[in-house]
Design a protein around this motif. Structure first.
Motif, PDB file in Angstrom:
ATOM      1  N   ALA A 206     -75.027  75.029 -84.555  1.00 26.14           N
ATOM      2  CA  ALA A 206     -76.287  74.732 -83.880  1.00 26.14           C
ATOM      3  C   ALA A 206     -76.690  75.827 -82.892  1.00 26.14           C
ATOM      4  N   MET A 207     -75.730  76.575 -82.379  1.00 25.18           N
ATOM      5  CA  MET A 207     -76.038  77.592 -81.366  1.00 25.18           C
ATOM      6  C   MET A 207     -76.754  78.787 -81.976  1.00 25.18           C
ATOM      7  N   PRO A 208     -77.953  79.099 -81.513  1.00 24.67           N
ATOM      8  CA  PRO A 208     -78.624  80.316 -81.989  1.00 24.67           C
ATOM      9  C   PRO A 208     -77.888  81.538 -81.465  1.00 24.67           C
ATOM     10  N   PRO A 209     -78.124  82.714 -82.012  1.00 30.04           N
ATOM     11  CA  PRO A 209     -77.424  83.918 -81.535  1.00 30.04           C
ATOM     12  C   PRO A 209     -77.653  84.119 -80.037  1.00 30.04           C
ATOM     13  N   PRO A 210     -76.630  83.967 -79.202  1.00 31.00           N
ATOM     14  CA  PRO A 210     -76.823  84.114 -77.757  1.00 31.00           C
ATOM     15  C   PRO A 210     -77.048  85.562 -77.336  1.00 31.00           C
ATOM     16  N   LEU A 211     -76.432  86.491 -78.062  1.00 34.23           N
ATOM     17  CA  LEU A 211     -76.613  87.915 -77.776  1.00 34.23           C
ATOM     18  C   LEU A 211     -77.535  88.483 -78.861  1.00 34.23           C
ATOM     19  N   ALA A 212     -78.815  88.407 -78.583  1.00 30.10           N
ATOM     20  CA  ALA A 212     -79.807  88.694 -79.622  1.00 30.10           C
ATOM     21  C   ALA A 212     -80.178  90.168 -79.727  1.00 30.10           C
ATOM     22  N   ALA A 213     -80.020  90.935 -78.645  1.00 24.61           N
ATOM     23  CA  ALA A 213     -80.473  92.329 -78.683  1.00 24.61           C
ATOM     24  C   ALA A 213     -79.735  93.158 -77.644  1.00 24.61           C
ATOM     25  N   ASP A 214     -79.671  94.466 -77.874  1.00 25.68           N
ATOM     26  CA  ASP A 214     -79.082  95.378 -76.897  1.00 25.68           C
ATOM     27  C   ASP A 214     -79.894  95.330 -75.608  1.00 25.68           C
ATOM     28  N   GLY A 215     -79.216  95.521 -74.496  1.00 26.79           N
ATOM     29  CA  GLY A 215     -79.895  95.546 -73.210  1.00 26.79           C
ATOM     30  C   GLY A 215     -80.240  94.187 -72.652  1.00 26.79           C
ATOM     31  N   GLN A 216     -79.689  93.149 -73.250  1.00 25.99           N
ATOM     32  CA  GLN A 216     -79.989  91.793 -72.779  1.00 25.99           C
ATOM     33  C   GLN A 216     -79.482  91.571 -71.358  1.00 25.99           C
ATOM     34  N   VAL A 217     -78.399  92.260 -71.019  1.00 25.73           N
ATOM     35  CA  VAL A 217     -77.821  92.209 -69.675  1.00 25.73           C
ATOM     36  C   VAL A 217     -77.778  93.625 -69.130  1.00 25.73           C
ATOM     37  N   THR A 218     -78.138  93.791 -67.885  1.00 28.94           N
ATOM     38  CA  THR A 218     -78.053  95.108 -67.245  1.00 28.94           C
ATOM     39  C   THR A 218     -76.780  95.148 -66.419  1.00 28.94           C
ATOM     40  N   TYR A 219     -75.796  95.880 -66.902  1.00 29.61           N
ATOM     41  CA  TYR A 219     -74.498  95.906 -66.238  1.00 29.61           C
ATOM     42  C   TYR A 219     -74.571  96.605 -64.888  1.00 29.61           C
ATOM     43  N   ALA A 220     -73.865  96.024 -63.921  1.00 28.44           N
ATOM     44  CA  ALA A 220     -73.851  96.583 -62.575  1.00 28.44           C
ATOM     45  C   ALA A 220     -73.144  97.938 -62.531  1.00 28.44           C
ATOM     46  N   ASP A 221     -72.172  98.169 -63.456  1.00 32.19           N
ATOM     47  CA  ASP A 221     -71.433  99.429 -63.432  1.00 32.19           C
ATOM     48  C   ASP A 221     -72.068 100.505 -64.307  1.00 32.19           C
ATOM     49  N   GLY A 222     -73.226 100.216 -64.894  1.00 38.74           N
ATOM     50  CA  GLY A 222     -73.936 101.210 -65.686  1.00 38.74           C
ATOM     51  C   GLY A 222     -73.521 101.307 -67.140  1.00 38.74           C
ATOM     52  N   THR A 223     -72.569 100.507 -67.574  1.00 40.38           N
ATOM     53  CA  THR A 223     -72.144 100.517 -68.975  1.00 40.38           C
ATOM     54  C   THR A 223     -73.310 100.121 -69.883  1.00 40.38           C
ATOM     55  N   LYS A 224     -73.438 100.799 -71.014  1.00 37.13           N
ATOM     56  CA  LYS A 224     -74.504 100.475 -71.957  1.00 37.13           C
ATOM     57  C   LYS A 224     -74.235  99.106 -72.573  1.00 37.13           C
ATOM     58  N   SER A 225     -75.182  98.205 -72.446  1.00 36.34           N
ATOM     59  CA  SER A 225     -74.960  96.818 -72.876  1.00 36.34           C
ATOM     60  C   SER A 225     -75.465  96.591 -74.302  1.00 36.34           C
ATOM     61  N   THR A 226     -74.727  97.106 -75.271  1.00 37.85           N
ATOM     62  CA  THR A 226     -75.022  96.800 -76.664  1.00 37.85           C
ATOM     63  C   THR A 226     -74.522  95.387 -76.972  1.00 37.85           C
ATOM     64  N   VAL A 227     -74.977  94.824 -78.071  1.00 40.97           N
ATOM     65  CA  VAL A 227     -74.509  93.494 -78.470  1.00 40.97           C
ATOM     66  C   VAL A 227     -72.996  93.515 -78.652  1.00 40.97           C
ATOM     67  N   ASP A 228     -72.486  94.567 -79.281  1.00 44.75           N
ATOM     68  CA  ASP A 228     -71.044  94.675 -79.514  1.00 44.75           C
ATOM     69  C   ASP A 228     -70.289  94.731 -78.186  1.00 44.75           C
ATOM     70  N   GLN A 229     -70.791  95.517 -77.226  1.00 46.44           N
ATOM     71  CA  GLN A 229     -70.127  95.642 -75.924  1.00 46.44           C
ATOM     72  C   GLN A 229     -70.151  94.328 -75.160  1.00 46.44           C
ATOM     73  N   MET A 230     -71.296  93.653 -75.161  1.00 40.62           N
ATOM     74  CA  MET A 230     -71.396  92.378 -74.453  1.00 40.62           C
ATOM     75  C   MET A 230     -70.470  91.337 -75.072  1.00 40.62           C
ATOM     76  N   ALA A 231     -70.371  91.323 -76.403  1.00 39.43           N
ATOM     77  CA  ALA A 231     -69.498  90.364 -77.084  1.00 39.43           C
ATOM     78  C   ALA A 231     -68.032  90.620 -76.727  1.00 39.43           C
ATOM     79  N   LYS A 232     -67.625  91.894 -76.689  1.00 30.48           N
ATOM     80  CA  LYS A 232     -66.254  92.226 -76.317  1.00 30.48           C
ATOM     81  C   LYS A 232     -65.960  91.830 -74.871  1.00 30.48           C
ATOM     82  N   ASP A 233     -66.912  92.113 -73.999  1.00 29.16           N
ATOM     83  CA  ASP A 233     -66.694  91.851 -72.575  1.00 29.16           C
ATOM     84  C   ASP A 233     -66.579  90.354 -72.291  1.00 29.16           C
TER      85      ASP A 233
END
Length: 280
Positions: A206-233
């Motif tokens: 039932a859950m739609p894709p929560p991480l739908a696109a790159d840049g969805q979160v702006t990381y405080a440490d400047g890391t590029k927030s790709t979907v893959d990176q956000m999922a790993k984190d």
């Protein structure tokens, strides 16, 4: 008299067991179970590594803070963390002042009681509070999610086989149903209210894709927030919520192994010294 009866009872039990085994094997060979879409198209988790993996693994604090940020800005809208208190976030490297600010500014206030009226109320969070759930109760959670109940994520990495790898795979595994699946299992078409994901047990959730696109979160440490990176984190963060004492457990295990090794050497040397002058 008792022994023959016991022997016959045991023999009867063995006979029934063998009979069941043989008939079951014959039935399986003659009429094998029908293949299902879940059996054919369900995938095992992807290969992914985390800093905490292995007997010497340690958490990457920067990654945990990024994962917490993903949870806070994305996942906390639906999923709770019942087992985690705000003060526990100090283990991620946050200062006391930062923890107080996080608790105070959390989107959902903490349930409380008005001391003057005795009526239910809410208040700003403090470090001692558990992270509040996004919904008041299960009824409200289901009403907001098409009757689906978002699970608590506190122990999700321990509750699912392959833990962090499963969570990572699920978050990055949304896709269109393959034509091959619909060709062989036309009745397995994903309903309009669900979403196809081959890493989920029954392929549809039932859950739609929560991480739908790159840049969805702006990381405080400047890391590029790709979907893959956000999922790993966020997967690494949920490994921590499930096993916050993992590093201490690893350190204790290494110390115990070192002690046992030294004790074994001392025991062997003592044996050689005690029995040195005795000939067989």
């Amino acid at each position: 008299m008792v022994r023959p009866i016991a022997f016959l009872a045991g023999l009867g039990f063995v006979f029934v067991l063998l009979f069941s085994l043989v008939t079951g094997a014959v039935a399986y060979i003659s009429e094998p179970p029908a293949k299902t879409a879940e059996h054919e198209f369900h995938l095992h988790p992807k290969e992914v590594s985390f800093a905490s993996d292995g007997p010497l693994g340690k958490f990457d604090r920067q990654q945990l803070q990024r994962g917490f940020q993903v949870y806070k800005e994305v996942c906390s809208a639906c999923h709770s963390l019942h087992q985690v208190a705000f003060r526990d976030l100090k283990d991620l490297g946050f200062t006391d002042a930062e923890v107080k600010a996080i608790a105070k500014n959390w989107a959902t206030e903490v349930p409380s009681i008005n001391p003057e009226t005795g009526e239910p109320a809410t208040r700003k969070g403090t470090p001692a509070d558990k992270i509040p759930a996004p919904y008041a109760n299960e009824v409200a959670a289901r009403a907001a999610n098409n009757n689906a109940l978002p699970p608590d994520l506190s122990l999700m990495a321990k509750a699912r086989h392959d833990g962090g790898a499963y969570i990572y795979s699920l978050l990055t595994g949304y896709q269109d149903q393959p034509a091959e699946l619909l060709k062989h299992f036309p009745d397995a078409k994903t309903p309009a209210s669900l979403h196809y994901n081959p890493y989920f047990a029954n392929l549809n959730l039932a859950m739609p894709p929560p991480l739908a696109a790159d840049g969805q979160v702006t990381y405080a440490d400047g890391t590029k927030s790709t979907v893959d990176q956000m999922a790993k984190d966020v997967s690494a963060f949920l490994i921590w919520t499930a096993e916050p004492k993992l590093e201490k457990r690893h350190a204790t295990g290494i110390a115990v192994l070192g002690f046992l090794l030294i004790a074994t050497i001392l025991a062997y040397l003592s044996y050689r010294n005690i029995w040195a002058g005795i000939k067989h």
